[in-house]
Motif scaffolding. Structure first.
Motif, mmCIF file in Angstrom:
data_model
loop_
_atom_site.group_PDB
_atom_site.id
_atom_site.type_symbol
_atom_site.label_atom_id
_atom_site.label_comp_id
_atom_site.label_asym_id
_atom_site.label_seq_id
_atom_site.Cartn_x
_atom_site.Cartn_y
_atom_site.Cartn_z
ATOM 1 N N LEU A 56 0.847 -1.186 0.000
ATOM 2 C CA LEU A 56 0.000 0.000 0.000
ATOM 3 C C LEU A 56 0.884 1.239 0.000
ATOM 4 O O LEU A 56 1.934 1.260 0.638
ATOM 5 N N PHE A 57 0.457 2.288 -0.725
ATOM 6 C CA PHE A 57 1.211 3.537 -0.757
ATOM 7 C C PHE A 57 0.659 4.508 0.285
ATOM 8 O O PHE A 57 -0.554 4.571 0.499
ATOM 9 N N LEU A 58 1.552 5.261 0.901
ATOM 10 C CA LEU A 58 1.168 6.378 1.758
ATOM 11 C C LEU A 58 1.327 7.647 0.930
ATOM 12 O O LEU A 58 2.363 8.306 0.951
ATOM 13 N N PHE A 59 0.293 7.954 0.128
ATOM 14 C CA PHE A 59 0.349 9.167 -0.665
ATOM 15 C C PHE A 59 0.256 10.392 0.248
ATOM 16 O O PHE A 59 -0.327 10.330 1.335
ATOM 17 N N GLY A 60 0.830 11.502 -0.208
ATOM 18 C CA GLY A 60 0.874 12.714 0.585
ATOM 19 C C GLY A 60 -0.496 13.153 1.069
ATOM 20 O O GLY A 60 -1.473 13.121 0.324
ATOM 21 N N GLY A 61 -0.572 13.573 2.328
ATOM 22 C CA GLY A 61 -1.804 14.065 2.907
ATOM 23 C C GLY A 61 -2.677 13.007 3.556
ATOM 24 O O GLY A 61 -3.609 13.329 4.285
ATOM 25 N N ASN A 62 -2.396 11.732 3.295
ATOM 26 C CA ASN A 62 -3.136 10.649 3.937
ATOM 27 C C ASN A 62 -2.520 10.342 5.300
ATOM 28 O O ASN A 62 -1.307 10.454 5.486
ATOM 29 N N SER A 63 -3.356 9.907 6.242
ATOM 30 C CA SER A 63 -2.869 9.601 7.591
ATOM 31 C C SER A 63 -2.163 8.256 7.657
ATOM 32 O O SER A 63 -1.265 8.053 8.468
ATOM 33 N N VAL A 64 -2.607 7.321 6.816
ATOM 34 C CA VAL A 64 -2.062 5.961 6.836
ATOM 35 C C VAL A 64 -1.871 5.478 5.409
ATOM 36 O O VAL A 64 -2.390 6.058 4.459
ATOM 37 N N LYS A 65 -1.134 4.377 5.258
ATOM 38 C CA LYS A 65 -1.039 3.736 3.956
ATOM 39 C C LYS A 65 -2.406 3.166 3.609
ATOM 40 O O LYS A 65 -2.949 2.349 4.339
ATOM 41 N N ARG A 66 -2.962 3.594 2.459
ATOM 42 C CA ARG A 66 -4.285 3.075 2.102
ATOM 43 C C ARG A 66 -4.475 2.883 0.597
ATOM 44 O O ARG A 66 -5.514 2.387 0.165
ATOM 45 N N ALA A 67 -3.505 3.272 -0.223
ATOM 46 C CA ALA A 67 -3.695 3.197 -1.671
ATOM 47 C C ALA A 67 -3.300 1.833 -2.220
ATOM 48 O O ALA A 67 -2.126 1.442 -2.160
ATOM 49 N N GLU A 217 8.710 15.405 2.254
ATOM 50 C CA GLU A 217 8.543 14.672 0.996
ATOM 51 C C GLU A 217 7.171 14.021 0.850
ATOM 52 O O GLU A 217 6.776 13.650 -0.265
ATOM 53 N N LEU A 218 6.422 13.877 1.951
ATOM 54 C CA LEU A 218 5.095 13.259 1.904
ATOM 55 C C LEU A 218 3.993 14.262 2.246
ATOM 56 O O LEU A 218 2.914 13.876 2.677
ATOM 57 N N GLN A 219 4.286 15.528 2.032
ATOM 58 C CA GLN A 219 3.258 16.558 2.223
ATOM 59 C C GLN A 219 2.228 16.481 1.099
ATOM 60 O O GLN A 219 2.369 15.716 0.145
ATOM 61 N N ARG A 220 1.178 17.294 1.204
ATOM 62 C CA ARG A 220 0.181 17.405 0.141
ATOM 63 C C ARG A 220 0.853 17.818 -1.166
ATOM 64 O O ARG A 220 1.853 18.537 -1.172
ATOM 65 N N ARG A 221 0.272 17.377 -2.267
ATOM 66 C CA ARG A 221 0.850 17.679 -3.574
ATOM 67 C C ARG A 221 0.950 19.177 -3.837
ATOM 68 O O ARG A 221 1.949 19.659 -4.370
ATOM 69 N N ASP A 222 -0.099 19.912 -3.471
ATOM 70 C CA ASP A 222 -0.057 21.347 -3.741
ATOM 71 C C ASP A 222 1.005 22.042 -2.902
ATOM 72 O O ASP A 222 1.683 22.963 -3.372
#
Length: 399
Positions: A56-67, A217-222
């Protein structure tokens, strides 16, 4: 559960609303997050999508790995399997056809689409309704600049060339309201030459750093995109080593990118930091100081005392090293057709436009100011299914 991750539709909704600065419609967001697991199960069991096990990926802005990540880590797995299912179910797919207007009957219900192909006009009619799933307008530079003048000619796009937004004006002419059109997202790590996403640089999810670090590095994309644009030259570097490369499936599954970007001169591999610095003319002392700082924090438990990287830091003290130059590109347009949880297009008074449904990036009230990574697929799959079910039920009722 096997990975020890605690998650819920409620936490997913909370992250999504917060990530979009609470400009998203809570009812629409909650419908999406509660529909995410059933949609994923449908994709796996009915469509035949294969996902990477326990990755699972921890995309930026998410609290946990969920992708969930499909095999190959691109959209190809979805496109090929959905196309095969459409063919199996004998669902006609018409290509080379440009939609130009929505057709309404005398009662004001949307009943068809007027199209053109090779100079000829074609009208398609539907009993249940018309579903818009045409994506956003990220490849329409003039339209992007119209709604957000700060995103001007300096920005390339990651989007397909057909993502030009005409369907939004078709929907508006049919009575639908367009909302949040000014909110346009850039993807932070893209090729300075073509604008395409540098997927191999998603090694940052596994510990790669953004050069002389200036943001998490794992902040929100914007947030990261704006931070990069604010750097001298409006670009950054992504750096990782073999310690990260050996554990990162992202690096392993994109060998073609490694070859392409290396050949273009925007990526380089070196045995030591001095070679890395020399290739891109980076001040060596600065680079070494950054790597030493990150490596020491990694050895002390991985806690990031400088930018609070939520994934933890990795040891970068030894090579081989991999570095790639990156810029932000136009990636996702959050604005579009206003919908309700039933995927019905709404007018300016919040009333459904009869016969018109919309799903995915063409809609405008899910993501607010900023879309979290992973939520685009979730959005289109959840609301695409809802729209299809609504239109099918309407067709049945019309018999």
């Amino acid at each position: 559960k096997e990975l020890g991750i605690k998650d819920s539709p409620e936490l997913h909704a909370q992250d999504t609303l917060k990530g979009g600065d609470y400009k998203g419609d809570p009812a629409v967001v909650e419908t999406m997050t509660h529909g995410a697991l059933p949609a994923a199960e449908w994709l796996k069991n009915t469509v035949g999508i294969k996902y990477e096990p326990h990755n699972l990926f921890l995309f930026g802005g998410n609290s946990v790995k969920r992708a969930l990540i499909p095999v190959g880590q691109t959209g190809t797995e979805y496109i090929t399997k959905l196309s095969a299912l459409a063919q199996k179910e004998k669902i006609p797919v018409v290509t080379g056809m440009k939609a130009v207007a929505l057709i309404k009957n005398k009662e004001g219900r949307v009943v068809g689409v007027s199209c053109e192909s090779n100079g000829k006009k074609y009208d398609f009619y539907a009993k249940g309704g018309i579903i818009l799933a045409t994506g956003g307008f990220g490849a329409n530079a003039a339209m992007v600049k119209k709604y957000n003048p700060s995103l001007d000619e300096r920005f390339k796009t990651t989007d397909a060339s057909g993502t030009t937004g005409e369907a939004l004006y078709m929907a508006q002419k049919a009575g639908a309201e367009l909302v949040n059109m000014q909110y346009i997202q850039t993807y932070l790590i893209c090729d300075p030459i073509s604008g395409v996403i540098e997927l191999i640089a998603d090694a940052r999810f596994d510990g790669a750093i953004l050069g002389k670090r200036f943001v998490e590095e794992l902040q929100r994309r914007d947030v990261i995109s704006h931070a990069i644009v604010d750097q001298p030259g409006s670009y950054c570097y992504v750096l990782w080593n073999d310690n990260i490369g050996k554990i990162s499936n992202t690096v392993k599954v994109h060998p073609e990118e490694y070859e392409t970007f290396t050949k273009q001169g925007v990526m380089h591999t070196a045995d030591n930091l001095k070679e890395v610095a020399d290739f891109f003319k980076i001040p060596y002392d600065n680079l070494k100081a950054t790597v030493d700082r990150v490596s020491q924090m990694a050895k002390d438990g991985g806690k990031d005392l400088d930018f609070h990287n939520r994934g933890g830091l990795k040891d970068l003290s030894t090579g081989k090293y991999y570095i790639i130059k990156a810029v932000p590109s136009i990636h996702h347009t959050m604005g579009g057709v206003r919908i309700n949880p039933k995927a019905e297009a709404l007018d300016k008074n919040g009333k459904p436009v009869p016969g018109l449904y919309a799903a995915g990036e063409v809609t405008g009230c899910t993501h607010g100011t900023n879309r979290l990574g992973g939520n685009a697929y979730t959005d289109i799959m959840v609301f695409g299914r809802i729209a299809g079910q609504q239109a099918a039920q309407a067709a049945q009722a019309a018999k």
